[in-house]
Design a protein around this motif. Structure first.
Motif, PDB file in Angstrom:
ATOM      1  N   VAL A  43     -20.358 -52.589  10.832  1.00  0.00           N
ATOM      2  CA  VAL A  43     -19.022 -52.302  11.347  1.00  0.00           C
ATOM      3  C   VAL A  43     -19.142 -51.066  12.224  1.00  0.00           C
ATOM      4  N   ALA A  44     -18.884 -51.256  13.496  1.00  0.00           N
ATOM      5  CA  ALA A  44     -18.993 -50.168  14.463  1.00  0.00           C
ATOM      6  C   ALA A  44     -17.614 -49.860  15.037  1.00  0.00           C
ATOM      7  N   ALA A  45     -17.386 -48.592  15.257  1.00  0.00           N
ATOM      8  CA  ALA A  45     -16.143 -48.133  15.882  1.00  0.00           C
ATOM      9  C   ALA A  45     -16.463 -46.868  16.665  1.00  0.00           C
ATOM     10  N   ASP A  46     -15.480 -46.335  17.339  1.00  0.00           N
ATOM     11  CA  ASP A  46     -15.729 -45.152  18.165  1.00  0.00           C
ATOM     12  C   ASP A  46     -16.064 -43.927  17.328  1.00  0.00           C
ATOM     13  N   THR A  47     -15.581 -43.885  16.092  1.00  0.00           N
ATOM     14  CA  THR A  47     -15.876 -42.752  15.214  1.00  0.00           C
ATOM     15  C   THR A  47     -16.341 -43.267  13.860  1.00  0.00           C
ATOM     16  N   ASP A  48     -17.060 -42.423  13.136  1.00  0.00           N
ATOM     17  CA  ASP A  48     -17.502 -42.775  11.780  1.00  0.00           C
ATOM     18  C   ASP A  48     -16.305 -43.035  10.869  1.00  0.00           C
ATOM     19  N   ASP A  49     -15.291 -42.196  10.973  1.00  0.00           N
ATOM     20  CA  ASP A  49     -14.132 -42.341  10.091  1.00  0.00           C
ATOM     21  C   ASP A  49     -13.423 -43.676  10.313  1.00  0.00           C
ATOM     22  N   GLU A  50     -13.269 -44.071  11.560  1.00  0.00           N
ATOM     23  CA  GLU A  50     -12.594 -45.337  11.834  1.00  0.00           C
ATOM     24  C   GLU A  50     -13.427 -46.519  11.349  1.00  0.00           C
ATOM     25  N   ALA A  51     -14.731 -46.465  11.545  1.00  0.00           N
ATOM     26  CA  ALA A  51     -15.593 -47.546  11.068  1.00  0.00           C
ATOM     27  C   ALA A  51     -15.533 -47.658   9.548  1.00  0.00           C
ATOM     28  N   ARG A  52     -15.572 -46.522   8.859  1.00  0.00           N
ATOM     29  CA  ARG A  52     -15.478 -46.548   7.393  1.00  0.00           C
ATOM     30  C   ARG A  52     -14.147 -47.119   6.942  1.00  0.00           C
ATOM     31  N   ARG A  53     -13.076 -46.799   7.664  1.00  0.00           N
ATOM     32  CA  ARG A  53     -11.766 -47.358   7.315  1.00  0.00           C
ATOM     33  C   ARG A  53     -11.756 -48.866   7.494  1.00  0.00           C
ATOM     34  N   LEU A  54     -12.294 -49.359   8.598  1.00  0.00           N
ATOM     35  CA  LEU A  54     -12.344 -50.796   8.830  1.00  0.00           C
ATOM     36  C   LEU A  54     -13.163 -51.512   7.754  1.00  0.00           C
ATOM     37  N   PHE A  55     -14.224 -50.873   7.294  1.00  0.00           N
ATOM     38  CA  PHE A  55     -15.121 -51.477   6.307  1.00  0.00           C
ATOM     39  C   PHE A  55     -14.452 -51.640   4.942  1.00  0.00           C
ATOM     40  N   THR A  56     -13.373 -50.901   4.687  1.00  0.00           N
ATOM     41  CA  THR A  56     -12.718 -51.022   3.382  1.00  0.00           C
ATOM     42  C   THR A  56     -12.138 -52.416   3.151  1.00  0.00           C
ATOM     43  N   SER A  57     -11.845 -53.157   4.203  1.00  0.00           N
ATOM     44  CA  SER A  57     -11.377 -54.536   4.017  1.00  0.00           C
ATOM     45  C   SER A  57     -12.457 -55.368   3.339  1.00  0.00           C
ATOM     46  N   GLN A  58     -13.690 -55.258   3.824  1.00  0.00           N
ATOM     47  CA  GLN A  58     -14.781 -56.021   3.227  1.00  0.00           C
ATOM     48  C   GLN A  58     -15.086 -55.537   1.813  1.00  0.00           C
ATOM     49  N   GLN A  59     -15.024 -54.242   1.600  1.00  0.00           N
ATOM     50  CA  GLN A  59     -15.262 -53.716   0.258  1.00  0.00           C
ATOM     51  C   GLN A  59     -14.237 -54.247  -0.740  1.00  0.00           C
ATOM     52  N   ALA A 118     -11.082 -63.006  -8.448  1.00  0.00           N
ATOM     53  CA  ALA A 118      -9.771 -63.149  -7.822  1.00  0.00           C
ATOM     54  C   ALA A 118      -9.897 -63.107  -6.305  1.00  0.00           C
ATOM     55  N   PRO A 119     -10.671 -64.045  -5.713  1.00  0.00           N
ATOM     56  CA  PRO A 119     -10.804 -64.021  -4.252  1.00  0.00           C
ATOM     57  C   PRO A 119      -9.477 -64.339  -3.583  1.00  0.00           C
ATOM     58  N   GLY A 120      -9.274 -63.752  -2.448  1.00  0.00           N
ATOM     59  CA  GLY A 120      -8.029 -63.986  -1.709  1.00  0.00           C
ATOM     60  C   GLY A 120      -8.249 -63.741  -0.239  1.00  0.00           C
ATOM     61  N   GLN A 121      -7.159 -63.655   0.491  1.00  0.00           N
ATOM     62  CA  GLN A 121      -7.251 -63.379   1.915  1.00  0.00           C
ATOM     63  C   GLN A 121      -7.776 -61.965   2.151  1.00  0.00           C
ATOM     64  N   LEU A 122      -8.403 -61.778   3.307  1.00  0.00           N
ATOM     65  CA  LEU A 122      -8.997 -60.477   3.628  1.00  0.00           C
ATOM     66  C   LEU A 122      -7.904 -59.419   3.719  1.00  0.00           C
ATOM     67  N   PRO A 123      -7.986 -58.363   2.897  1.00  0.00           N
ATOM     68  CA  PRO A 123      -6.914 -57.360   2.891  1.00  0.00           C
ATOM     69  C   PRO A 123      -7.031 -56.393   4.063  1.00  0.00           C
ATOM     70  N   PRO A 124      -5.929 -55.766   4.417  1.00  0.00           N
ATOM     71  CA  PRO A 124      -5.986 -54.771   5.491  1.00  0.00           C
ATOM     72  C   PRO A 124      -6.766 -53.545   5.031  1.00  0.00           C
ATOM     73  N   PRO A 125      -7.280 -52.778   5.969  1.00  0.00           N
ATOM     74  CA  PRO A 125      -8.031 -51.575   5.600  1.00  0.00           C
ATOM     75  C   PRO A 125      -7.112 -50.494   5.048  1.00  0.00           C
ATOM     76  N   VAL A 126      -7.708 -49.579   4.309  1.00  0.00           N
ATOM     77  CA  VAL A 126      -6.982 -48.437   3.760  1.00  0.00           C
ATOM     78  C   VAL A 126      -7.761 -47.173   4.113  1.00  0.00           C
ATOM     79  N   ASN A 127      -7.059 -46.073   4.089  1.00  0.00           N
ATOM     80  CA  ASN A 127      -7.711 -44.812   4.427  1.00  0.00           C
ATOM     81  C   ASN A 127      -8.680 -44.355   3.345  1.00  0.00           C
ATOM     82  N   SER A 128      -8.391 -44.727   2.103  1.00  0.00           N
ATOM     83  CA  SER A 128      -9.259 -44.338   0.989  1.00  0.00           C
ATOM     84  C   SER A 128      -9.125 -45.353  -0.126  1.00  0.00           C
ATOM     85  N   LEU A 129     -10.234 -45.614  -0.801  1.00  0.00           N
ATOM     86  CA  LEU A 129     -10.223 -46.498  -1.958  1.00  0.00           C
ATOM     87  C   LEU A 129     -10.171 -45.729  -3.272  1.00  0.00           C
ATOM     88  N   ASP A 130     -10.022 -44.418  -3.182  1.00  0.00           N
ATOM     89  CA  ASP A 130      -9.873 -43.611  -4.396  1.00  0.00           C
ATOM     90  C   ASP A 130      -8.638 -44.072  -5.156  1.00  0.00           C
TER      91      ASP A 130
END
Length: 333
Positions: free
Chosen positions: A223-239, A249-261
């Protein structure tokens, strides 16, 4: 520089439809072709509301019709779900319509849960027992007519559609080596045996009419983006999607979040990060360095890149950045 390819699961994002996902796959394939990616593979999964590529051969035809030269294929067809003759006819048809562009990657898992596997096959048995024979039978149907051969694949016969064996363990590595076939390892979600499987495949490889020397393609999440932070945010959907699958409980791909904490426990986080450890997530420079390191560490002959990104334009942008970095790596080499 080794070829880069695309593995697309046709993700159905939350709030969308399978039709939306399939149209996005077609659009992404056109984009990938324009960027110089070598092949575009789609995967067979069943009973998963977040994946639209269940009828894989149909989707391959849909994508191949919209493109001109990129190779299109399966990553993979789950052969135990099907009679080899049916697959030979399907891919023989595709090869007849799009000659020289169709790949047939084969897996031995069901691509679903056990209940759905029973609905697909009606009866279940150990896939390991039949899989090698089914591969050989399929190979015969796609090859030239043999003396006394009564059952033929039409279309299919003499199309010689390239076969690949896919795996996440050592079984398919050994079989691919024994049959002299190219091998693709699912390191993008099952990294533990990657290096051992490559060693087994390369050490045991027997040259064949298909392949003179071993050829290994490795799956990797990028997952590539212009910044590391944005790429990490986009990757949270896959995580999130991967953990939902692990929880049953598989389902539709969820939107990204700023943190998974707070979304998962430390143990859950560790499990997901381990399973998705073959991943490069970040800015263009980080992606270039990460891909170069992965290639050097594995000696991969080809990479097949997957990106489960919620926003379609962001996913296209990710592949654009990957292609740009590949070009820079090629120039540096």
């Amino acid at each position: 520089m080794i070829p880069f390819s695309v593995l697309d699961l046709s993700p159905v994002v939350r709030g969308a439809t399978p039709g939306d996902a399939l149209r996005n796959s077609r659009d992404l394939a056109i984009h990938a072709e324009s960027l110089g990616f070598h092949r575009y593979w789609l995967a067979e999964h069943h009973n998963m509301t977040g994946i639209a590529s269940a009828a894989t051969a149909v989707v391959i035809g849909y994508v191949a019709e919209a493109t001109r030269h990129i190779r299109v294929g399966s990553g993979g067809i789950m052969l135990p779900n099907h009679a080899p003759l049916v697959i030979a006819e399907q891919f023989g048809t595709l090869a007849s319509l799009y000659p020289g562009r169709i790949d047939l990657g084969l897996g031995r898992a069901p691509g679903t849960d056990q209940g759905t596997a029973r609905a697909l096959r009606r009866t279940l048995g150990p896939s390991d027992d039949r899989f090698p024979d089914d591969v050989l039978e399929l190979q015969r149907y796609l090859g030239p007519l043999q003396p006394g051969q009564a059952v033929r694949a039409v279309p299919g016969m003499d199309t010689n559609v390239p076969l690949w064996l896919l795996g996440s363990s050592l079984f398919s590595a050994r079989l691919a080596a024994e049959l002299g076939l190219p091998f693709a390892f699912a390191s993008h979600f099952a990294p533990d045996l990657m290096l051992k499987a490559l060693e087994v495949y390369r050490t045991m490889f027997r040259p064949s009419q298909t392949l003179a020397r071993p050829y290994a393609m490795l799956g990797i999440n990028v997952v590539a983006a212009d910044t590391d932070d944005e790429a990490r945010r986009l990757f949270t959907s896959q995580q999130q999607a991967f953990w939902n699958l692990r929880r049953g409980a598989p389902g539709q791909l969820p939107p990204p979040v700023n943190s998974l904490d707070g979304v998962w426990t430390p143990m859950e986080k560790a499990q997901v990060e381990h399973a998705l450890s073959c991943a490069v997530v970040g800015s263009p420079t980080r992606v270039r360095d990460g891909l170069a390191d992965f290639i050097a560490r594995t000696g991969a002959d080809e990479l097949i890149i997957t990106a489960q990104v919620f926003d379609h334009e962001a996913r296209k942008r990710s592949y654009t950045l990957v292609a740009e970095q590949r070009e820079r790596m090629a120039q540096a080499a």
